[in-house]
Design a protein around this motif. Structure first.
Motif, PDB file in Angstrom:
ATOM      1  N   LYS A   1      -8.260   3.852  -9.895  1.00 53.27           N
ATOM      2  CA  LYS A   1      -9.663   4.250  -9.690  1.00 53.27           C
ATOM      3  C   LYS A   1     -10.562   3.090 -10.111  1.00 53.27           C
TER       4      LYS A   1
ATOM      5  N   ALA B   1       0.315   5.631   1.682  1.00 50.06           N
ATOM      6  CA  ALA B   1      -1.125   5.855   1.868  1.00 50.06           C
ATOM      7  C   ALA B   1      -1.732   4.851   2.843  1.00 50.06           C
TER       8      ALA B   1
ATOM      9  N   PHE C   1       0.805  -1.226   0.000  1.00 50.99           N
ATOM     10  CA  PHE C   1       0.000   0.000   0.000  1.00 50.99           C
ATOM     11  C   PHE C   1       0.839   1.278   0.000  1.00 50.99           C
TER      12      PHE C   1
ATOM     13  N   GLN D   1      -3.935   2.262  -5.805  1.00 45.78           N
ATOM     14  CA  GLN D   1      -4.390   3.633  -6.041  1.00 45.78           C
ATOM     15  C   GLN D   1      -5.159   3.797  -7.354  1.00 45.78           C
TER      16      GLN D   1
ATOM     17  N   SER E   1      -8.452  -3.734  -3.548  1.00 49.05           N
ATOM     18  CA  SER E   1      -7.129  -3.982  -2.970  1.00 49.05           C
ATOM     19  C   SER E   1      -7.210  -4.302  -1.478  1.00 49.05           C
TER      20      SER E   1
ATOM     21  N   GLU F   1      -3.588  -2.576  -8.547  1.00 46.06           N
ATOM     22  CA  GLU F   1      -2.889  -1.373  -8.116  1.00 46.06           C
ATOM     23  C   GLU F   1      -3.759  -0.640  -7.089  1.00 46.06           C
TER      24      GLU F   1
ATOM     25  N   GLY G   1      -6.097   1.731  -0.134  1.00 49.57           N
ATOM     26  CA  GLY G   1      -6.279   1.875  -1.568  1.00 49.57           C
ATOM     27  C   GLY G   1      -7.742   1.738  -1.933  1.00 49.57           C
ATOM     28  N   ASN G   2      -8.013   1.271  -3.152  1.00 48.31           N
ATOM     29  CA  ASN G   2      -9.397   1.012  -3.544  1.00 48.31           C
ATOM     30  C   ASN G   2      -9.897  -0.232  -2.810  1.00 48.31           C
TER      31      ASN G   2
END
Length: 328
Positions: free
Chosen positions: A272, A219, A216, A270, A226, A268, A222-223
């Motif tokens: 969207k 941050a 991660f 981050q 994740s 990933e 994440g989404n």
């Protein structure tokens, strides 16, 4: 002999506790005679008789010979000796007792009532070389928001998934800290507590925390897609910190396999992305540890593969016009 002295939990007192909690660090040691102990008492009082009350099943009405009726249990906060405590008594039975020896060691059974002293329990935790703590934001959310622990179940909430709370949880377990702020903590994690058993969980938690920090990044979240596998890892790790499950090789193996699966899923954090549902595979994998048949690594790997596929199917790109919409 110590005498119980009741404390009236007025709105002013409760608001003062809230403000005190908001000013604390992320984790707060549970200390005798401190607001931390009073908050633990208030948390236990808030859960009594409701869906989060995991202690009631172990309270017996001596004359009835069976668990006391949840609705008959009453409680009040006060001091016992120099420590804050919670006094539990029954309106339907003149005598009540705790039926499980590991829990009996944590409370004071006086016949007509049961005294829960956070100071006494915190001392037992420290005697094992571990540190009892409350988690500021988690306790604030449970006690000082629209959530009502008396009528609403923690299990129905998605806080842990949304906030990626396995990051903090794995860090606490790996550093020898044990959360002490609700009924579940007492019945599942503190009763029967053993430093060697907790150490095993701590070693697993350290690997989890290292992997998740790398995944991660700064941050630490994440989404939602994740968060899925880490969420399941957290559920399994929580089991490893319970005395009945100490040293479980099947859970250790499962966590290692799931850590590898994070790379296989290749999401990933981050990016969207939108998660359009909760994967059934999470409950399926967690259910593998509840079955009476022997643990099968091949079965586990097959279910993890299915979970990864299901997670991808439930995930879609988040268009710029949908950024404001909520997910799960």
């Amino acid at each position: 002999m110590s005498v119980f002295n009741k404390i009236e939990m007025t709105g002013k007192t409760i608001e003062a506790l809230k403000k005190w909690l908001e000013c604390q660090d992320e984790t707060v040691p549970v200390i005798a005679g401190d607001n931390s102990s009073l908050l633990v008492c208030y948390s236990l009082l808030s859960e009594l008789g409701g869906p989060n009350d995991e202690l009631a099943q172990f309270i017996n009405g001596e004359l009835l010979g069976r668990p006391a009726d949840r609705q008959s249990l009453n409680a009040e906060i006060g001091t016992f000796g120099e420590s804050y405590c919670l006094r539990i008594f029954s309106s339907s039975s003149p005598r009540i007792l705790i039926s499980v020896p590991p829990l009996q060691e944590l409370v004071i059974c006086r016949g007509e009532d049961i005294i829960i002293s956070p100071a006494k329990i915190a001392s037992k935790i420290r005697s094992q070389g571990l540190a009892p703590v409350i988690v500021r934001d988690w306790l604030k959310r449970a006690l000082f928001t629209e959530f009502n622990p008396k009528t609403m179940s923690y299990r129905d909430q998605l806080w842990v998934l949304r906030n990626n709370e396995v990051m903090l949880y794995s860090e606490l377990v790996s550093s020898g800290k044990i959360i002490f702020q609700d009924m579940h903590d007492i019945t599942a994690h503190i009763a029967g507590l053993n430093s060697e058993g907790y150490k095993f969980a701590g070693e697993v938690a350290a690997r989890v925390n290292k992997k998740l920090k790398s995944y991660f990044g700064p941050a630490q979240r994440g989404n939602l897609t994740s968060h899925l596998i880490p969420f399941l890892i957290g559920v399994i790790l929580d089991g490893l910190t319970q005395s009945m499950i100490y040293g479980s090789e099947s859970r250790r193996i499962a966590i290692n396999e799931l850590l590898d699966a994070i790379d296989t899923l290749s999401i990933e954090p981050q990016a969207k992305l939108r998660l359009n549902g909760f994967p059934k595979g999470i409950d399926v994998i967690n259910g593998l540890f509840q079955q009476k048949v022997g643990f099968s690594i091949d079965k586990l790997k097959a279910e993890i593969k299915s979970l990864l596929s299901e997670s991808i199917q439930l995930t879609s790109n988040l268009s710029s016009t949908a950024l404001g919409r909520s997910q799960l």
